[in-house]
Structure formats: structure tokens, C-alpha cells
Write a protein that holds these residues in place. Structure first.
Motif, PDB file in Angstrom:
ATOM      1  N   MET A 154      -0.297  12.501  10.402  1.00  0.00           N
ATOM      2  CA  MET A 154       0.091  13.749  11.052  1.00  0.00           C
ATOM      3  C   MET A 154      -0.116  14.939  10.118  1.00  0.00           C
ATOM      4  SD  MET A 154       3.519  12.563  13.141  1.00  0.00           S
ATOM      5  CE  MET A 154       3.756  14.140  13.997  1.00  0.00           C
ATOM      6  N   LEU A 155       0.216  14.778   8.832  1.00  0.00           N
ATOM      7  CA  LEU A 155       0.036  15.872   7.885  1.00  0.00           C
ATOM      8  C   LEU A 155      -1.421  16.251   7.724  1.00  0.00           C
ATOM      9  CD1 LEU A 155       2.606  14.859   5.133  1.00  0.00           C
ATOM     10  CD2 LEU A 155       2.709  16.912   6.567  1.00  0.00           C
ATOM     11  N   LYS A 156      -2.297  15.247   7.805  1.00  0.00           N
ATOM     12  CA  LYS A 156      -3.727  15.507   7.603  1.00  0.00           C
ATOM     13  C   LYS A 156      -4.469  15.757   8.904  1.00  0.00           C
ATOM     14  CE  LYS A 156      -4.190  12.924   3.275  1.00  0.00           C
ATOM     15  NZ  LYS A 156      -4.956  11.888   2.564  1.00  0.00           N
ATOM     16  N   SER A 157      -3.754  15.793  10.032  1.00  0.00           N
ATOM     17  CA  SER A 157      -4.408  15.874  11.332  1.00  0.00           C
ATOM     18  C   SER A 157      -5.195  17.168  11.506  1.00  0.00           C
ATOM     19  CB  SER A 157      -3.365  15.765  12.463  1.00  0.00           C
ATOM     20  OG  SER A 157      -2.426  16.833  12.372  1.00  0.00           O
ATOM     21  N   LEU A 158      -4.738  18.248  10.866  1.00  0.00           N
ATOM     22  CA  LEU A 158      -5.434  19.524  11.016  1.00  0.00           C
ATOM     23  C   LEU A 158      -6.633  19.614  10.091  1.00  0.00           C
ATOM     24  CD1 LEU A 158      -2.485  22.059  11.335  1.00  0.00           C
ATOM     25  CD2 LEU A 158      -3.685  20.804  13.118  1.00  0.00           C
ATOM     26  N   HIS A 159      -6.797  18.606   9.213  1.00  0.00           N
ATOM     27  CA  HIS A 159      -7.916  18.609   8.261  1.00  0.00           C
ATOM     28  C   HIS A 159      -8.943  17.542   8.582  1.00  0.00           C
ATOM     29  CE1 HIS A 159      -6.335  21.357   5.018  1.00  0.00           C
ATOM     30  NE2 HIS A 159      -5.301  21.226   5.810  1.00  0.00           N
ATOM     31  N   ASP A 164       0.804  -1.236   0.000  1.00  0.00           N
ATOM     32  CA  ASP A 164       0.000   0.000   0.000  1.00  0.00           C
ATOM     33  C   ASP A 164       0.830   1.277   0.000  1.00  0.00           C
ATOM     34  OD1 ASP A 164      -2.457  -1.144  -0.268  1.00  0.00           O
ATOM     35  OD2 ASP A 164      -2.920  -1.154   1.873  1.00  0.00           O
ATOM     36  N   LYS A 165       2.135   1.165  -0.182  1.00  0.00           N
ATOM     37  CA  LYS A 165       2.969   2.370  -0.218  1.00  0.00           C
ATOM     38  C   LYS A 165       2.540   3.305  -1.343  1.00  0.00           C
ATOM     39  CE  LYS A 165       7.775   3.656  -1.270  1.00  0.00           C
ATOM     40  NZ  LYS A 165       7.708   3.731  -2.733  1.00  0.00           N
ATOM     41  N   GLY A 166       2.206   2.741  -2.500  1.00  0.00           N
ATOM     42  CA  GLY A 166       1.796   3.578  -3.625  1.00  0.00           C
ATOM     43  C   GLY A 166       0.546   4.381  -3.313  1.00  0.00           C
ATOM     44  N   LYS A 167      -0.371   3.781  -2.559  1.00  0.00           N
ATOM     45  CA  LYS A 167      -1.594   4.498  -2.181  1.00  0.00           C
ATOM     46  C   LYS A 167      -1.284   5.623  -1.190  1.00  0.00           C
ATOM     47  CE  LYS A 167      -4.690   0.584  -2.987  1.00  0.00           C
ATOM     48  NZ  LYS A 167      -5.705  -0.328  -2.416  1.00  0.00           N
ATOM     49  N   LEU A 168      -0.358   5.365  -0.276  1.00  0.00           N
ATOM     50  CA  LEU A 168       0.029   6.398   0.682  1.00  0.00           C
ATOM     51  C   LEU A 168       0.722   7.562  -0.026  1.00  0.00           C
ATOM     52  CD1 LEU A 168       1.311   4.067   3.537  1.00  0.00           C
ATOM     53  CD2 LEU A 168      -0.635   5.627   3.699  1.00  0.00           C
ATOM     54  N   LEU A 169       1.627   7.246  -0.973  1.00  0.00           N
ATOM     55  CA  LEU A 169       2.313   8.303  -1.721  1.00  0.00           C
ATOM     56  C   LEU A 169       1.314   9.151  -2.498  1.00  0.00           C
ATOM     57  CD1 LEU A 169       5.438   6.481  -3.237  1.00  0.00           C
ATOM     58  CD2 LEU A 169       5.273   7.751  -1.099  1.00  0.00           C
ATOM     59  N   THR A 170       0.340   8.483  -3.119  1.00  0.00           N
ATOM     60  CA  THR A 170      -0.661   9.203  -3.904  1.00  0.00           C
ATOM     61  C   THR A 170      -1.505  10.099  -3.006  1.00  0.00           C
ATOM     62  OG1 THR A 170      -0.722   7.407  -5.529  1.00  0.00           O
ATOM     63  CG2 THR A 170      -2.580   8.935  -5.511  1.00  0.00           C
ATOM     64  N   SER A 171      -1.914   9.578  -1.866  1.00  0.00           N
ATOM     65  CA  SER A 171      -2.721  10.343  -0.929  1.00  0.00           C
ATOM     66  C   SER A 171      -1.979  11.591  -0.449  1.00  0.00           C
ATOM     67  CB  SER A 171      -3.099   9.470   0.270  1.00  0.00           C
ATOM     68  OG  SER A 171      -3.732  10.216   1.273  1.00  0.00           O
ATOM     69  N   ILE A 172      -0.703  11.431  -0.108  1.00  0.00           N
ATOM     70  CA  ILE A 172       0.086  12.575   0.380  1.00  0.00           C
ATOM     71  C   ILE A 172       0.323  13.583  -0.735  1.00  0.00           C
ATOM     72  CG2 ILE A 172       2.340  13.256   1.302  1.00  0.00           C
ATOM     73  CD1 ILE A 172       2.361  10.535   2.799  1.00  0.00           C
ATOM     74  N   SER A 173       0.611  13.098  -1.933  1.00  0.00           N
ATOM     75  CA  SER A 173       0.812  14.007  -3.066  1.00  0.00           C
ATOM     76  C   SER A 173      -0.450  14.818  -3.341  1.00  0.00           C
ATOM     77  CB  SER A 173       1.210  13.227  -4.322  1.00  0.00           C
ATOM     78  OG  SER A 173       2.531  12.752  -4.235  1.00  0.00           O
ATOM     79  N   LEU A 174      -1.597  14.154  -3.330  1.00  0.00           N
ATOM     80  CA  LEU A 174      -2.862  14.853  -3.578  1.00  0.00           C
ATOM     81  C   LEU A 174      -3.090  15.946  -2.541  1.00  0.00           C
ATOM     82  CD1 LEU A 174      -5.274  11.903  -4.438  1.00  0.00           C
ATOM     83  CD2 LEU A 174      -4.161  13.485  -6.008  1.00  0.00           C
ATOM     84  N   PHE A 175      -2.780  15.637  -1.298  1.00  0.00           N
ATOM     85  CA  PHE A 175      -2.933  16.622  -0.223  1.00  0.00           C
ATOM     86  C   PHE A 175      -2.090  17.863  -0.511  1.00  0.00           C
ATOM     87  CE2 PHE A 175      -1.164  18.429   3.664  1.00  0.00           C
ATOM     88  CZ  PHE A 175      -2.321  18.814   4.325  1.00  0.00           C
ATOM     89  N   TRP A 176      -0.821  17.652  -0.878  1.00  0.00           N
ATOM     90  CA  TRP A 176       0.082  18.790  -1.101  1.00  0.00           C
ATOM     91  C   TRP A 176      -0.230  19.512  -2.409  1.00  0.00           C
ATOM     92  CZ3 TRP A 176       2.353  21.011   2.670  1.00  0.00           C
ATOM     93  CH2 TRP A 176       2.888  20.300   3.745  1.00  0.00           C
ATOM     94  N   PHE A 177      -0.614  18.775  -3.453  1.00  0.00           N
ATOM     95  CA  PHE A 177      -0.991  19.450  -4.701  1.00  0.00           C
ATOM     96  C   PHE A 177      -2.108  20.466  -4.430  1.00  0.00           C
ATOM     97  CE2 PHE A 177       0.549  15.762  -7.548  1.00  0.00           C
ATOM     98  CZ  PHE A 177       1.679  16.463  -7.936  1.00  0.00           C
ATOM     99  N   GLU A 178      -3.093  20.052  -3.652  1.00  0.00           N
ATOM    100  CA  GLU A 178      -4.211  20.937  -3.345  1.00  0.00           C
ATOM    101  C   GLU A 178      -3.755  22.106  -2.468  1.00  0.00           C
ATOM    102  OE1 GLU A 178      -7.956  22.621  -3.082  1.00  0.00           O
ATOM    103  OE2 GLU A 178      -7.235  21.058  -4.465  1.00  0.00           O
ATOM    104  N   LYS A 179      -2.938  21.808  -1.489  1.00  0.00           N
ATOM    105  CA  LYS A 179      -2.533  22.840  -0.520  1.00  0.00           C
ATOM    106  C   LYS A 179      -1.608  23.883  -1.143  1.00  0.00           C
ATOM    107  CE  LYS A 179      -1.590  23.318   4.320  1.00  0.00           C
ATOM    108  NZ  LYS A 179      -2.922  23.921   4.429  1.00  0.00           N
ATOM    109  N   LEU A 180      -0.843  23.510  -2.143  1.00  0.00           N
ATOM    110  CA  LEU A 180       0.173  24.414  -2.700  1.00  0.00           C
ATOM    111  C   LEU A 180      -0.172  24.944  -4.088  1.00  0.00           C
ATOM    112  CD1 LEU A 180       3.320  22.359  -1.604  1.00  0.00           C
ATOM    113  CD2 LEU A 180       2.358  24.382  -0.470  1.00  0.00           C
TER     114      LEU A 180
END
Length: 311
Positions: free
Chosen positions: A305-310, A53-69
Motif C-alpha cells: 500500500m505504501l508503494k502503490s503510488l510508485h 522474510d520480515k527483515g527484508k520487508l522492514l529493509t524495503s520499507i525503511s529504504l522507501f522512507w529514507f528516500e522519501k524523507l
């Protein structure tokens, strides 16, 4: 659950297999399919073992940052919704769900844009030898893991698979891609890092350093091509994340990134010249179940942790 080391999409044309991503063309001439597998690479070597599931975690984190930045610079993401992808893609939903992005096709800039906020890794190794980082003199007296007075931009070459990326000076990078494009990428990279590091710290994480990749797409206005952010962004594969509450300069730090795997491989005897395996005969390198589980746990914790504030 088994790790997905390689996709099997026979009705699609495979464009490339990278260290982590399988890239396919689609019926849309303007788009590509980026699939994040569970492969893991360290020291530019793809390991025999994957992280489930590493690929799913990488995709999830990338999507979070793409939106945020996205207010800083546009990116290549079109959609992650399989139902919004071309017809020929949808039949592979079971393989692709959660790990796939349909992206804009771009001309990739042949330079990796690395921003370092703290001195660690190869930067620390070089500094100990010559008081430089990527050939740039560091005037301050520093200790391992210390924060730089201001983040520094240290480009590297973008090596072909199986080869090592090479740190290069800003001057050489500017010669490689042109001064104007270099200046645009440097400015965008520092702005992205600064915004991400500030947010990460609010979540209890130190973003020690990270790597960005950029591409060029035709601009709707007359003039230079538009610069966009491509590939993954600010994942534990491309960044060093440290727990803020355990930070102590003067030594190496616990981390939520690939450093855990690097340490395990080094302990198993890896060194330059043995990329093909412990005996140098092509058998490759693997990691044991403890390292696999520990790596997965670290990546999941970083995402949480990155998504904890959301939440």
C-alpha cells in the motif's frame, strides 16, 4: 521458507544483537553493517518464533522512507548493494541480500523519539487513568483511537535489551540529552511524522504513531554535530498503521503492525513479570503458525500500500 533468527558471519566482528538487527563492524572504520533478521519482539521480549522474510520487508520499507524523507533530515544509509560493500561482506550475499544496509557510524542519542497522531496503546491506557500522556496533561476529552488536534511528541528512554523502554516527560528527556539537542530532535520528529502521515493517508493508511531514532555525526562545518536519522524508519515494527477505510474512533483498530502479535501473546497469558516465558522459567514465548502467517501478510500489505503510488 524458514525465518532467519540469527546471522552467521564468522569473518565479521559482531558488534551487537538487538531485538531485530545484528550489527557488525567492517573494514571501513566509518561504517557499520546493519542486518535485519526475521526476529520479532513485543513488549520488549524477543519471541522464539520469527516471521519469514520480515527483515527484508522492514529493509524495503525503511529504504522507501529514507528516500522519501531525505529532504527533511539526512540519514545513515550508505548502500544496500552488496557489490558496493567491503570485500569481506560479499561472501555472505546469500544471507544478506535484501535485508542489509551499510550505514554511517554515528553516536546514538539515548532517547527514542515517539510521535503520536492518535491516542492508542500505552497512551490510551495512561490517559484513562490520569488524563495525561507521558505525564503531559491532555485537556481535550478523548475516546480511544481519536486523532489528537495536533501530533504530540512523547519521548522514551532507550532501554538495554531485555529491559523495558520507559516513557518520560519532555522535561526529563531534555535533562537527559540537553535542551538544544532535544529541541532539534522534537522539531525533526514532528516534521517527519507530519510528512509521512500525509503520504500514508493518500495510500489508504493511517499512521497512528511512530518511533524515530537519531544519531550524531561530525559536521563538515564548524559547530555542532550533524543530526541524522538512524536505525529503521516508519516500518510496521516501529509504527502503528491502520486501514483508513475501517477507521472508527471509540475502539481499538485493525492494524498492519505488531499489535496483532501483542494481542496473541496477551491471549496466551503474557503479562509483566513473565518475560522469560509462560511459566517464568526461561523457556521463552512463541506464536503459532496462524499468527506468523497473519503477521507476514499484514507487513506485506502495508509495504504494497505504501508503494502503490510508485508502482
Amino acid at each position: 521458507m524458514a525465518a532467519l533468527l540469527q546471522t552467521d558471519l564468522p569473518d565479521l566482528q559482531l558488534l551487537s544483537r538487538g531485538k531485530v538487527r545484528d550489527v557488525y563492524t567492517t573494514s571501513s572504520s566509518d561504517h557499520l553493517l546493519f542486518v535485519a533478521t526475521d526476529r520479532i519482539s513485543v513488549y520488549d521480549v524477543i519471541l522464539n518464533s520469527g516471521i519469514p522474510d520480515k527483515g527484508k520487508l522492514l529493509t524495503s520499507i525503511s529504504l522507501f522512507w529514507f528516500e522519501k524523507l531525505k529532504h527533511i533530515i539526512p540519514n545513515h544509509l550508505v548502500t544496500v548493494n552488496i557489490d558496493e560493500m567491503p570485500d569481506e561482506v560479499r561472501q555472505y550475499r546469500e544471507q544478506l541480500e535484501g535485508r542489509t544496509m551499510l550505514v554511517r557510524k554515528a553516536k546514538i542519542v539515548p532517547m527514542e523519539a515517539i510521535v503520536r497522531g492518535y491516542i492508542t496503546g500505552s497512551a490510551w491506557a495512561e490517559y484513562k487513568k490520569s488524563q495525561t500522556v507521558c505525564g503531559v496533561p491532555i485537556l481535550e476529552k478523548m475516546e480511544e483511537s481519536q486523532k489528537f488536534p495536533t501530533p504530540i511528541f512523547t519521548p522514551s528512554t532507550k532501554a538495554e535489551q531485555g529491559a523495558h523502554d520507559e516513557n518520560i516527560s519532555p522535561e526529563k528527556a531534555a535533562q537527559l540529552i540537553g535542551q538544544d539537542l532535544f529541541d532539534r530532535i522534537q522539531a525533526a520528529s514532528l516534521q517527519l511524522y507530519t510528512a509521512a502521515a500525509e503520504y500514508a493517508e493518500s495510500c489508504g493508511l493511517i499512521l497512528a504513531d511512530t518511533k524515530f531514532e537519531f544519531g550524531l555525526v561530525p559536521s563538515t562545518s564548524v559547530g555542532q554535530d550533524e543530526l541524522i536519522l538512524v536505525d529503521e524508519v516508519l516500518t510496521p515494527d516501529s509504527s502503528r498503521y491502520w486501514p483508513r477505510d475501517q477507521y472508527e474512533p471509540g475502539k481499538g483498530q485493525p492494524s498492519f503492525d505488531k499489535q496483532y502479535v501483542r494481542n496473541a501473546l496477551t491471549a496466551a497469558g503474557y503479562r509483566k513479570g513473565l518475560e522469560s516465558g509462560p511459566n517464568g522459567n526461561g523457556e521463552g514465548w512463541g506464536i503459532d503458525d496462524t499468527v506468523i502467517e497473519g503477521t507476514q501478510k499484514r507487513y506485506k500489505e502495508a509495504e504494497q500500500m505504501l508503494k502503490s503510488l510508485h508502482s
